[in-house]
Design an enzyme around this catalytic site. Structure first.
Site, PDB file in Angstrom:
ATOM      1  N   HIS A   1      -4.979   4.268   4.090  1.00  0.00           N
ATOM      2  CA  HIS A   1      -4.787   3.378   2.936  1.00  0.00           C
ATOM      3  C   HIS A   1      -4.274   4.169   1.721  1.00  0.00           C
ATOM      4  O   HIS A   1      -3.350   3.739   1.031  1.00  0.00           O
ATOM      5  CB  HIS A   1      -6.108   2.715   2.547  1.00  0.00           C
ATOM      6  CG  HIS A   1      -6.519   1.588   3.438  1.00  0.00           C
ATOM      7  ND1 HIS A   1      -5.686   0.530   3.745  1.00  0.00           N
ATOM      8  CD2 HIS A   1      -7.705   1.326   4.063  1.00  0.00           C
ATOM      9  CE1 HIS A   1      -6.319  -0.327   4.530  1.00  0.00           C
ATOM     10  NE2 HIS A   1      -7.544   0.131   4.739  1.00  0.00           N
TER      11      HIS A   1
ATOM     12  N   HIS B   1      -9.128   6.528   8.382  1.00  0.00           N
ATOM     13  CA  HIS B   1      -8.795   5.138   8.045  1.00  0.00           C
ATOM     14  C   HIS B   1      -8.513   5.006   6.545  1.00  0.00           C
ATOM     15  O   HIS B   1      -7.452   4.500   6.142  1.00  0.00           O
ATOM     16  CB  HIS B   1      -9.952   4.226   8.457  1.00  0.00           C
ATOM     17  CG  HIS B   1      -9.741   2.770   8.154  1.00  0.00           C
ATOM     18  ND1 HIS B   1      -9.387   1.863   9.112  1.00  0.00           N
ATOM     19  CD2 HIS B   1      -9.837   2.069   6.992  1.00  0.00           C
ATOM     20  CE1 HIS B   1      -9.263   0.660   8.570  1.00  0.00           C
ATOM     21  NE2 HIS B   1      -9.544   0.754   7.277  1.00  0.00           N
ATOM     22  N   GLU B   2      -9.450   5.456   5.724  1.00  0.00           N
ATOM     23  CA  GLU B   2      -9.275   5.342   4.277  1.00  0.00           C
ATOM     24  C   GLU B   2      -8.137   6.243   3.792  1.00  0.00           C
ATOM     25  O   GLU B   2      -7.428   5.894   2.835  1.00  0.00           O
ATOM     26  CB  GLU B   2     -10.578   5.675   3.543  1.00  0.00           C
ATOM     27  CG  GLU B   2     -11.763   4.793   3.917  1.00  0.00           C
ATOM     28  CD  GLU B   2     -11.512   3.301   3.774  1.00  0.00           C
ATOM     29  OE1 GLU B   2     -10.578   2.917   3.034  1.00  0.00           O
ATOM     30  OE2 GLU B   2     -12.236   2.511   4.408  1.00  0.00           O
TER      31      GLU B   2
ATOM     32  N   HIS C   1      -0.685   5.211   2.051  1.00  0.00           N
ATOM     33  CA  HIS C   1       0.154   4.021   1.862  1.00  0.00           C
ATOM     34  C   HIS C   1       0.344   3.766   0.365  1.00  0.00           C
ATOM     35  O   HIS C   1       1.472   3.543  -0.108  1.00  0.00           O
ATOM     36  CB  HIS C   1      -0.527   2.823   2.540  1.00  0.00           C
ATOM     37  CG  HIS C   1       0.345   1.615   2.696  1.00  0.00           C
ATOM     38  ND1 HIS C   1      -0.121   0.440   3.242  1.00  0.00           N
ATOM     39  CD2 HIS C   1       1.637   1.383   2.377  1.00  0.00           C
ATOM     40  CE1 HIS C   1       0.855  -0.453   3.266  1.00  0.00           C
ATOM     41  NE2 HIS C   1       1.930   0.089   2.736  1.00  0.00           N
TER      42      HIS C   1
END
Length: 599
Positions: free
Chosen positions: A390, A386-387, A393
């Site tokens: 980020h 998940h991190e 991105h």
């Protein structure tokens, strides 16, 4: 025992020397920035003199913000790694002060910009072609014209901001500082004081009496203070509605969504689609009831895992698994992931004083760092990917966009991280061989979907309803709020409100209702990510290329347009229906697995 910071192996800590080589270098940069801010005061009143003046002020403003962001990243992350260190508490306070001074110095920027007519702006661009680089940036600011008040009115609202935020701040103080919960028993039979921190862990217990005790104690406390919480929420809703009226919006929701240039159709489409698919949630609730062997499933039975097997990964195993799963996004993406994993972008383990939770952070000129508090669990594997989503991105955006567009809106932020989670789920399901582990992965996915798309949309419905009610003159008493929330909860879960009386008070403990139409973005983000992951795993190279383009877009276009280019039109139901197809497919599989394991 939790280790001290100096006992953690360096390879498991992030390398903040890549931001500032030393604390002294940080302090020198702070001093230079504060001097530059003093000098920048001279820009006030000059912005509309010419195209060259507008360009010079804009360049200076963004350059200073870029430096301050880097300054803040170092200070805040140094503080997060051990919040007990007074030195870095002071660093963070000084960085925050620099932000505040920047805001004060450049407070003139938007009002002066909006006084420039379209015709004059066009002449400025001809005279100073460098302004073309800021075309979208200015376009977004100019769209605020109908909603910006006179200077004197803006000054009054600014002066009143502390008073107008009283409802939210009172809630926060009462909820986080003054509210005391009773003692309850944990799984070991020990008496512990219930808190926000341990509530979820206790209510996930396999022991039904333990989770029931925590649940009833939690909501008995909120019941006791329901009238106060009703007043704080009502005050906040009135503030949102007042702000919308003063700024000439039709509603508080329109005002809130306008900040990210998101049409209200996105919100309405979400609620409509979720309501159509509530029978899927009811099916999952029925399955949960069956697996737990209960005749009278209650709301406090929603959070315990149905799986008997605890799937565990060490951190090193999780790195390998993440790379395996994310390789599907292509060589360039995978190389970026490997760089983050190898070059100390991640602060891995818990240490005394370290900030709890997990996040991805950084600024335009730093690595996209990640903070974890690693435990060897399946959930922590998902937190890592998940991190990483980020951070990738951020990495793509910063490399492909100039600073002015080198960030992305909250509306887009959760899509990248949750797409990674969905890709991981597909990867794990494709490689798992034993039924018990497969069961645990499916259960984890379905619970995540329920807790995000269904639950957050329930919150979104409630939030919209209370704002409309206040707009129509309805008084938001605790009785009104309890009744509305209980009815919504019964609709979503199919569990009679009479059998679950405590749930009517849940609205009182949800801080997101004070965030001004924030929660719906969790649902839209999760659904969009589900649809994108399906395209990435089962689609063409073009689908993957479009996804990388989304990661690279930053704020160079409106969020809705960015997602359309990625292949997801968030004004229509298609992406939501695609997400529900995935949920149904995995629900079918879990139902079949339950039947198989019974044989």
């Amino acid at each position: 025992m939790v280790k001290n910071r100096n006992e953690i192996d360096e390879k498991y800590t992030w390398d903040l020397s890549t931001v500032f080589a030393t604390d002294e270098a940080w302090e020198a940069e702070l001093a230079e920035i504060m001097t530059a801010l003093d000098e920048a005061k001279a820009f006030e009143g000059t912005l509309s003199e010419s195209g060259q003046a507008l360009l010079a002020v804009t360049d200076a403003q963004l350059a200073l913000m870029r430096r301050i962001e880097k300054l803040y990243v170092y200070a805040s992350m140094k503080n997060d790694q051990d919040t007990r260190e007074a030195k870095y508490q002071e660093f963070q306070a000084k960085a925050t002060s620099a932000y505040a001074k920047f805001s004060q110095v450049f407070a003139f920027f938007e009002p002066e910009l909006l006084e420039i007519s379209d015709e004059t702006y066009a002449q400025f661009v001809k005279a100073a072609p460098g302004l073309e680089a800021y075309a979208h940036y200015f376009e977004k600011l100019f769209q605020n014209r109908p909603h910006v008040l006179s200077k004197s009115e803006e000054a009054i609202l600014a002066a009143a901001s502390e008073v107008l935020s009283a409802g939210s701040e009172t809630f926060s103080i009462l909820n986080n500082a003054d509210l005391e919960f009773p003692n309850v028993k944990n799984e070991k039979g020990e008496e512990v004081q219930l808190s926000h921190g341990n509530y979820i862990t206790i209510v996930e217990s396999k022991d039904r009496e333990v989770r029931k005790g925590a649940y009833e104690a939690m909501y008995a406390t909120y019941k006791q203070f329901q009238h106060v919480f009703a007043k704080t929420l009502q005050t906040t809703v009135k503030t949102h509605n007042l702000n919308a009226t003063l700024r000439h919006y039709a509603s508080a929701r329109e005002a809130a969504l306008a900040r990210n240039f998101v049409p209200e159709a996105v919100y309405d489409t979400l609620v409509s689609a979720v309501n159509k698919h509530l029978p899927l949630l009811h099916r999952y609730i029925k399955l949960r009831k069956e697996v737990l062997g209960l005749d009278d499933l209650k709301m406090y039975d929603m959070y315990t895992s149905l799986a008997e097997t605890d799937v565990a990964y060490t951190y090193e195993e999780a790195l390998v698994k993440s790379e395996e799963a994310l390789a599907i996004l292509g060589e360039d993406y995978l190389n970026r992931v490997k760089t983050a994993f190898k070059n100390r972008w991640i602060d891995v383990h818990e240490n005394a004083g370290k900030r709890s939770g997990a996040y991805s952070g950084g600024s335009y000129d730093t690595n996209a760092f990640m903070l974890l508090n690693w435990q060897d669990t399946l959930n922590n594997l998902y937190t890592l990917v998940h991190e990483t989503g980020h951070s990738m991105h951020s990495s793509y955006t910063r490399e492909n966009q100039p600073y002015v567009y080198g960030d992305y809106s909250i509306f887009l932020a959760e899509i990248a991280s949750t797409t990674n989670e969905n890709i991981l789920t597909e990867h794990l399901l494709n490689e798992v061989e034993d039924d018990a582990t497969r069961f645990a992965i499916l259960n984890n996915y379905l619970d995540g979907f329920r807790g995000t798309i269904f639950r957050q949309t329930q919150f979104a419905e409630f939030e919209q309803a209370i704002h409309l009610a206040d707009q129509k003159g309805e008084v938001l008493t605790s009785e009104y709020l309890n009744s509305l929330y209980a009815d919504l909860n019964e609709k979503y879960y199919g569990l009679a409100k009479e059998d679950n009386p405590q749930i009517q008070y849940e609205w009182a403990r949800i801080p997101h209702f004070y965030y001004d139409f924030y929660v719906f973005q969790y649902s839209t983000g999760f659904a969009a990510a589900t649809a994108l992951a399906e395209k990435i795993v089962n689609g063409t190279q073009e689908d993957k290329d479009k996804y990388i383009s989304y990661l690279s877009a930053g704020s160079s276009d409106y969020p809705i347009n960015v997602m359309q280019k990625a292949g997801v039109d968030m004004t229509k139901e298609d992406y939501l229906n695609d997400a529900f197809k995935v949920f149904e497919r995995r629900l079918d599989e879990l139902e079949a697995l339950v039947s198989k394991l019974k044989e």
